[in-house]
Write an enzyme that holds these catalytic residues in place. Structure first.
Site, PDB file in Angstrom:
ATOM      1  NE  ARG A  12      24.372 -10.421  37.679  1.00 30.56           N
ATOM      2  CZ  ARG A  12      24.664  -9.456  36.656  1.00 30.56           C
ATOM      3  NH1 ARG A  12      26.077  -9.049  36.403  1.00 30.56           N
ATOM      4  NH2 ARG A  12      24.035  -9.038  35.537  1.00 30.56           N
ATOM      5  N   GLY A  13      26.775  -6.930  41.566  1.00 26.64           N
ATOM      6  CA  GLY A  13      27.283  -5.698  41.355  1.00 26.64           C
ATOM      7  C   GLY A  13      26.913  -4.414  42.583  1.00 26.64           C
ATOM      8  CB  ILE A  14      26.062  -0.871  42.355  1.00 21.64           C
ATOM      9  CG1 ILE A  14      27.213  -0.658  41.619  1.00 21.64           C
ATOM     10  CG2 ILE A  14      25.528  -0.080  43.070  1.00 21.64           C
ATOM     11  CD1 ILE A  14      27.118   0.617  40.602  1.00 21.64           C
ATOM     12  CB  ALA A  83      17.036  -3.027  37.536  1.00 26.50           C
ATOM     13  CB  ILE A  85      20.823  -3.218  30.694  1.00 26.24           C
ATOM     14  CG1 ILE A  85      19.676  -2.313  29.991  1.00 26.24           C
ATOM     15  CG2 ILE A  85      20.222  -4.544  31.390  1.00 26.24           C
ATOM     16  CD1 ILE A  85      18.672  -3.018  28.965  1.00 26.24           C
ATOM     17  CD  GLN A 141      31.671   7.973  27.629  1.00 28.46           C
ATOM     18  OE1 GLN A 141      32.206   8.593  26.647  1.00 28.46           O
ATOM     19  NE2 GLN A 141      32.137   8.153  28.744  1.00 28.46           N
ATOM     20  CE1 TYR A 147      23.652   2.879  31.769  1.00 28.94           C
ATOM     21  CE2 TYR A 147      24.994   4.634  31.884  1.00 28.94           C
ATOM     22  CZ  TYR A 147      24.435   3.551  32.564  1.00 28.94           C
ATOM     23  OH  TYR A 147      25.017   3.535  33.798  1.00 28.94           O
ATOM     24  N   PRO A 177      26.590   7.408  40.219  1.00 25.21           N
ATOM     25  CG  PRO A 177      26.180   5.366  40.557  1.00 25.21           C
ATOM     26  CD  PRO A 177      25.536   6.705  39.960  1.00 25.21           C
ATOM     27  N   GLY A 178      30.220   7.239  39.533  1.00 23.59           N
ATOM     28  CA  GLY A 178      31.208   7.189  38.443  1.00 23.59           C
ATOM     29  C   GLY A 178      31.262   5.984  38.172  1.00 23.59           C
TER      30      GLY A 178
END
Ligand code: NDP
Length: 240
Positions: A12-14, A83, A85, A141, A147, A177-178
């Site tokens: 999935r995704g990236i 992977a 989350i 962040q 994270y 990645p941004g």
């Protein structure tokens, strides 16, 4: 050259874009996933890329999966630790479980799979490892101490392992990645996302393919002089 490549979270995704791009580059790709069987089956049906279900944050599950892949396909020579989350919350709201889940899945998985594939790469005198970090590991962040710590840890892990791998023909690099348009980012409230996009000089979210292109570059057979680096792919949002 047909080399066996494992992409964690590759259905999935990236990760899905990375799996497809590596296949197009001639690699024999296996994509792993955690639990979304429906997405994994649809991915295999549309791409022909086999998938395998295991928790990348669990060492015993990784051990069993690497043995199964090696038996069925051969030793893993290209490893993409993708992977990841999020379990966001300010320090006030963050529980120890939220911390552990993110550290284990995002950072522990890099240790697990590098540990389990490194000897095989050494024996072949060839290995390519790409760890997917994040702009939020570089810049921090709000609401993401777990994270940001895991992703920042990935960048240190990459530089340390690159030094160990160099004399064996193993390169270890990271991509930061941004903000990329995937399910993970679609979970961000719309007003918050609009503010994020306003801060991206290129004026858009990233596409998963923007990241995949970087992985193909860093895992190329000819890329043996690029190691220990972090490639930022973020539309100019953070210049590090
Ligand atoms: P998605 O949520 O879209 O996909 C995550 C993938 O990881 C899925 O295939 C999922 O499997 C798999 N996964 C999750 N937990 C585990 C686990 N414990 N074991 C094995 N596989 C697991 O994420 P993205 O594509 O957005 O993100 C991919 C990576 O890029 C992550 O590391 C993320 O932190 C990083 N990143 C993403 C950014 C973004 O803007 N999207 C920005 C910066 C970094 P399943 O399908 O079974 O759930």
């Amino acid at each position: 050259m047909t080399r066996v490549a494992l992409v964690t979270g590759g259905s999935r995704g990236i990760g899905a874009a990375i799996s497809i791009a590596l296949k197009e580059a001639g690699r024999h790709v296996i994509a792993s996933y955690a639990g979304n069987v429906e997405a994994a089956e649809a991915f295999t049906a549309s791409t022909g890329i086999p998938t395998i279900k295991f928790d990348a944050g669990s060492f015993p599950e990784c051990e069993a999966a690497v043995a199964e892949i090696t038996e069925a396909h051969g030793a893993i020579e290209v490893l993409v630790n993708n992977a990841g989350i999020t379990r966001d919350g300010t320090m006030n709201r963050m529980t120890r479980d939220m911390w552990d889940a993110v550290i284990d899945t995002n950072l522990g998985s890099c240790f697990n799979l590098c540990k389990l594939t490194f000897d095989g790469m050494k024996a072949k005198k060839f290995g390519r490892v790409v760890n997917i970090g994040s702009i939020n590991g570089q810049a921090g962040q709000y609401g993401q101490v777990n994270y940001a710590a895991a992703k920042s840890g990935i960048h240190g892990f990459t530089k340390a392992l690159a030094q160990e791998g160099a004399r064996f023909g193993i390169t270890v690099n990271a991509i930061a990645p941004g903000y990329v348009d995937t399910d993970m980012v679609r979970a961000v409230p719309e007003d918050v996302l609009a503010k994020i996009v306003a801060r991206i000089p290129v004026g858009r979210l990233g596409h998963a393919e923007d990241i995949a292109r970087g992985v193909v570059f860093l895992t190329a057979d000819a890329g043996d002089f690029i190691t220990g680096s972090t490639l930022s792919i973020n539309g100019g949002q953070h210049m590090y």
